[in-house]
Design an enzyme around this catalytic site. Sequence first.
Site, PDB file in Angstrom:
ATOM      1  N   GLY A   9       0.532  -1.241  -0.055  1.00 57.28           N
ATOM      2  CA  GLY A   9      -0.127   0.007  -0.264  1.00 57.28           C
ATOM      3  C   GLY A   9       0.393   1.102   0.011  1.00 57.28           C
ATOM      4  O   GLY A   9       1.949   0.859  -0.162  1.00 57.28           O
ATOM      5  N   CYS A  10       0.263   2.352   0.040  1.00 55.45           N
ATOM      6  CA  CYS A  10       0.799   3.870   0.818  1.00 55.45           C
ATOM      7  C   CYS A  10       2.750   3.435   0.946  1.00 55.45           C
ATOM      8  O   CYS A  10       2.107   2.613   2.495  1.00 55.45           O
ATOM      9  CB  CYS A  10       0.281   4.065   1.131  1.00 55.45           C
ATOM     10  SG  CYS A  10       0.914   5.777   1.502  1.00 55.45           S
ATOM     11  N   PHE A  11       2.958   3.787   0.951  1.00 49.85           N
ATOM     12  CA  PHE A  11       5.020   3.993   1.447  1.00 49.85           C
ATOM     13  C   PHE A  11       4.790   4.808   2.535  1.00 49.85           C
ATOM     14  O   PHE A  11       5.345   4.482   3.961  1.00 49.85           O
ATOM     15  CB  PHE A  11       5.690   4.019   0.039  1.00 49.85           C
ATOM     16  CG  PHE A  11       6.214   5.313  -0.309  1.00 49.85           C
ATOM     17  CD1 PHE A  11       5.539   5.822   0.294  1.00 49.85           C
ATOM     18  CD2 PHE A  11       6.392   5.185  -1.861  1.00 49.85           C
ATOM     19  CE1 PHE A  11       5.518   7.457  -0.674  1.00 49.85           C
ATOM     20  CE2 PHE A  11       6.526   6.088  -2.312  1.00 49.85           C
ATOM     21  CZ  PHE A  11       6.308   7.387  -2.081  1.00 49.85           C
ATOM     22  N   TRP A  12       4.084   5.561   2.238  1.00 53.92           N
ATOM     23  CA  TRP A  12       4.300   6.416   4.194  1.00 53.92           C
ATOM     24  C   TRP A  12       3.737   5.288   5.233  1.00 53.92           C
ATOM     25  O   TRP A  12       4.627   5.634   6.551  1.00 53.92           O
ATOM     26  CB  TRP A  12       3.441   7.877   3.976  1.00 53.92           C
ATOM     27  CG  TRP A  12       3.486   8.423   3.103  1.00 53.92           C
ATOM     28  CD1 TRP A  12       4.906   8.396   2.136  1.00 53.92           C
ATOM     29  CD2 TRP A  12       2.509   9.325   2.906  1.00 53.92           C
ATOM     30  NE1 TRP A  12       4.495   9.565   1.548  1.00 53.92           N
ATOM     31  CE2 TRP A  12       3.194  10.369   1.386  1.00 53.92           C
ATOM     32  CE3 TRP A  12       0.868   9.773   2.990  1.00 53.92           C
ATOM     33  CZ2 TRP A  12       2.585  11.448   1.298  1.00 53.92           C
ATOM     34  CZ3 TRP A  12       0.818  10.407   2.381  1.00 53.92           C
ATOM     35  CH2 TRP A  12       1.077  11.628   1.458  1.00 53.92           C
ATOM     36  N   CYS A  13       2.068   4.646   5.397  1.00 58.07           N
ATOM     37  CA  CYS A  13       2.366   3.869   6.037  1.00 58.07           C
ATOM     38  C   CYS A  13       3.039   2.405   6.567  1.00 58.07           C
ATOM     39  O   CYS A  13       4.187   1.972   7.549  1.00 58.07           O
ATOM     40  CB  CYS A  13       0.851   2.674   5.589  1.00 58.07           C
ATOM     41  SG  CYS A  13      -0.676   4.212   5.917  1.00 58.07           S
TER      42      CYS A  13
END
Length: 177
Positions: A9-13
């Site tokens: 998923g989103c790499f921030w998470c």
Amino acid sequence: MEHATFGAGCFWCVEAVFQNLKGVEKVVSGYAGGRIANPTYKEVCSGLTGHNEVIDITFDPAVISYKELLEIFWKTHDPTTLNRQGNDVGTQYRSGIYYHSDEQKQLAEEYKQKLNDGQAFPNPVVTEILPAPTFYPAENYHQNYYNQHGHEPYCQFVAKPKVDKVKALFGEKLKAV
């Protein structure tokens, strides 16, 4: 030191999930698996480049094993949704393990098989397991994102629950604050 590369998923998470683990030296958000060199965030978000948002982890296997990293990977995202994590939809959010050695490949495939055989999830695991492609670091403003922007709504509603889950399930593996 060894490397592990995951897309979940989103790499921030995903970055936030792994960066505070004992034995993890460095986590870099970036892109892998696409058709062009040095893509931008805007290009990747278009879904036209074929890249996945990933993190590259530099870790000390004497402190945290690849198998332990895999366990955290599987338990902190939904590996059964194709090209999607929650409200983030597109090929850039696909679940992927990009191995750096035959041993990593074997461990990832065995773990995936075990999850599917044991029906650990209501649906089959669709995580792709491929050789690590060229990794392109994301722009600087994407690095260490959760720690710098944890107050923002996306981080509060999407990343924080994953970070809290790691604290609850793997608290003994976290670095002392």
